[in-house]
Design a protein around this motif. Structure first.
Motif, PDB file in Angstrom:
ATOM      1  N   ILE A  71       9.422   0.119  -8.871  1.00 43.70           N
ATOM      2  CA  ILE A  71       8.683   1.112  -9.661  1.00 43.70           C
ATOM      3  C   ILE A  71       8.033   2.183  -8.780  1.00 43.70           C
ATOM      4  O   ILE A  71       8.222   3.380  -9.025  1.00 43.70           O
ATOM      5  N   PRO A  72       7.281   1.817  -7.724  1.00 42.94           N
ATOM      6  CA  PRO A  72       6.705   2.872  -6.875  1.00 42.94           C
ATOM      7  C   PRO A  72       7.745   3.750  -6.200  1.00 42.94           C
ATOM      8  O   PRO A  72       7.496   4.940  -5.971  1.00 42.94           O
ATOM      9  N   LEU A  73       8.915   3.187  -5.879  1.00 36.89           N
ATOM     10  CA  LEU A  73       9.951   3.973  -5.198  1.00 36.89           C
ATOM     11  C   LEU A  73      10.853   4.752  -6.158  1.00 36.89           C
ATOM     12  O   LEU A  73      11.687   5.529  -5.714  1.00 36.89           O
ATOM     13  N   GLU A  76      -8.124  -7.649   6.541  1.00 39.06           N
ATOM     14  CA  GLU A  76      -7.214  -6.622   7.044  1.00 39.06           C
ATOM     15  C   GLU A  76      -5.828  -7.241   7.135  1.00 39.06           C
ATOM     16  O   GLU A  76      -5.636  -8.263   7.791  1.00 39.06           O
ATOM     17  N   LEU A  77      -4.888  -6.632   6.447  1.00 40.20           N
ATOM     18  CA  LEU A  77      -3.520  -7.139   6.414  1.00 40.20           C
ATOM     19  C   LEU A  77      -2.594  -6.201   7.172  1.00 40.20           C
ATOM     20  O   LEU A  77      -2.867  -5.004   7.316  1.00 40.20           O
ATOM     21  N   LYS A  78      -1.493  -6.750   7.638  1.00 40.02           N
ATOM     22  CA  LYS A  78      -0.504  -5.963   8.364  1.00 40.02           C
ATOM     23  C   LYS A  78       0.829  -6.075   7.635  1.00 40.02           C
ATOM     24  O   LYS A  78       1.535  -7.081   7.732  1.00 40.02           O
ATOM     25  N   ALA A  79       1.126  -5.042   6.842  1.00 42.16           N
ATOM     26  CA  ALA A  79       2.412  -5.008   6.153  1.00 42.16           C
ATOM     27  C   ALA A  79       3.513  -4.672   7.158  1.00 42.16           C
ATOM     28  O   ALA A  79       3.297  -3.909   8.102  1.00 42.16           O
ATOM     29  N   PRO A  85       0.830  -1.205   0.000  1.00 44.07           N
ATOM     30  CA  PRO A  85       0.000   0.000   0.000  1.00 44.07           C
ATOM     31  C   PRO A  85       0.866   1.258   0.000  1.00 44.07           C
ATOM     32  O   PRO A  85       2.021   1.231   0.450  1.00 44.07           O
ATOM     33  N   PRO A  86       0.327   2.373  -0.510  1.00 43.98           N
ATOM     34  CA  PRO A  86       1.091   3.621  -0.527  1.00 43.98           C
ATOM     35  C   PRO A  86       1.648   4.000   0.840  1.00 43.98           C
ATOM     36  O   PRO A  86       2.723   4.608   0.929  1.00 43.98           O
ATOM     37  N   ALA A  87       0.948   3.637   1.912  1.00 45.42           N
ATOM     38  CA  ALA A  87       1.416   3.982   3.260  1.00 45.42           C
ATOM     39  C   ALA A  87       2.775   3.360   3.577  1.00 45.42           C
ATOM     40  O   ALA A  87       3.547   3.916   4.372  1.00 45.42           O
ATOM     41  N   VAL A  88       3.085   2.219   2.961  1.00 43.36           N
ATOM     42  CA  VAL A  88       4.400   1.605   3.165  1.00 43.36           C
ATOM     43  C   VAL A  88       5.494   2.490   2.576  1.00 43.36           C
ATOM     44  O   VAL A  88       6.536   2.746   3.208  1.00 43.36           O
ATOM     45  N   LEU A  91      10.471  -5.870   3.126  1.00 44.91           N
ATOM     46  CA  LEU A  91       9.041  -5.568   3.094  1.00 44.91           C
ATOM     47  C   LEU A  91       8.220  -6.850   2.938  1.00 44.91           C
ATOM     48  O   LEU A  91       8.601  -7.764   2.217  1.00 44.91           O
ATOM     49  N   ASN A  92       7.075  -6.877   3.622  1.00 49.09           N
ATOM     50  CA  ASN A  92       6.178  -8.015   3.518  1.00 49.09           C
ATOM     51  C   ASN A  92       4.744  -7.522   3.671  1.00 49.09           C
ATOM     52  O   ASN A  92       4.477  -6.641   4.489  1.00 49.09           O
ATOM     53  N   THR A  93       3.835  -8.078   2.889  1.00 54.81           N
ATOM     54  CA  THR A  93       2.430  -7.652   2.974  1.00 54.81           C
ATOM     55  C   THR A  93       1.635  -8.453   4.001  1.00 54.81           C
ATOM     56  O   THR A  93       0.477  -8.149   4.267  1.00 54.81           O
ATOM     57  N   GLY A  94       2.223  -9.501   4.556  1.00 55.42           N
ATOM     58  CA  GLY A  94       1.583 -10.216   5.658  1.00 55.42           C
ATOM     59  C   GLY A  94       0.365 -11.027   5.281  1.00 55.42           C
ATOM     60  O   GLY A  94      -0.537 -11.208   6.098  1.00 55.42           O
TER      61      GLY A  94
END
Length: 273
Positions: free
Chosen positions: A61-63, A262-265, A30-33, A146-149
């Motif tokens: 790409i996002p970074l 609901e996921l916890k990255a 997500p963008p919040a990461v 990084l992990n999306t959980g």
């Protein structure tokens, strides 16, 4: 006596045929990461990023807008081709794509402000990668894992359990991986934090970002085809039957065919100093 470190032999079947669906259906960060990374490291469009195990570029790409230059590395040529297509669509033209294993990085790549690794560190010779990253990072440099959980094998959600039940029906109780479905997934041992604690890196800290993810029957089936345990090639000419089983199992739990979770990255930051 010095212990020789041997490079792992990359299994080219690990994500065979999955590059396009991986880019489309694998859970995105997500963008919040990326906002959190920007905050932690004061990213301002300067410096260089090294993204290891880049896959189709879900981090690189996002970074890319946060750095002057990005070097993205992956041993899978199909993943890199897909990454370049995604980058062209996004207008990310400051990324250099290299086909090689993370274990082969060396000082010829130059110095980096940050190194990122997504859901790929467990596939690497971790101690060796950490040693080589230490030499490539600037004095204020760091690694971010990084992990999306969203590991479906450990999820308590009934619909995810139903889907994994179908996978087990078709492929057996053990979690498959690589070698066209003949390999068996082994636990990551020791955990990443232990390997990191035994490296030259000075300290580590984990940050969490909670976000909501929505699925349909078709998108979750697409997701399953992005995983090393349930590639489409595993099912051969029976893929349509497998897909029908997945659809029936998911709709039996949630007839609407729409699922949310609901996921916890997590962002595991490893500082050089």
């Amino acid at each position: 006596m010095t212990q020789l470190k041997t490079l792992p032999i990359y299994d080219p079947t690990l994500f065979e045929g999955a590059a396009e669906v991986y880019a489309q259906y694998r859970t995105k960060y997500p963008p919040a990461v990326f906002d959190k990374l920007t905050e932690i490291f004061n990213l301002n469009g300067q410096g260089r990023l090294l993204d290891l195990g880049t896959g189709p570029g879900l981090i690189a790409i996002p970074l890319s807008t946060k750095f002057q230059e990005v070097v993205a590395i992956d041993p899978d040529p199909e993943m890199l081709k897909e990454a370049q297509r995604q980058a062209a669509t996004a207008g990310a033209n400051n990324i250099t794509w290299l086909e090689q294993g993370a274990e082969l990085i060396n000082p010829s790549l130059g110095v980096f402000k940050l190194a990122t690794i997504g859901r790929a560190f467990h596939w690497m010779e971790r101690q060796l990668v950490l040693e080589r990253l230490y030499e490539l990072l600037g004095d204020d440099g760091a690694i971010a894992l990084l992990n999306t959980g969203d590991d479906p094998w450990k999820s308590p959600l009934p619909w995810k359990q139903a889907a994994i039940g179908v996978v087990k029906k078709w492929l057996g109780e053990e979690r498959r991986t690589g070698q066209r479905g003949q390999g068996i997934r082994k636990p990551v041992d020791p955990p990443h934090e232990v390997v990191i604690a035994n490296s030259k890196f000075a300290r580590q800290e984990v940050y969490e970002v909670t976000f909501e993810k929505s699925w349909t029957v078709s998108s979750y089936l697409g997701y399953l085809y992005t995983t090393a345990f349930s590639l489409k090639i595993f099912y051969g000419d029976k893929a349509e039957e497998f897909e029908a089983d997945i659809k029936d199992a998911l709709l039996a739990v949630e007839p609407s065919g729409h699922f949310t979770e609901e996921l916890k990255a997590t962002i595991q930051v490893v500082w050089k100093h």
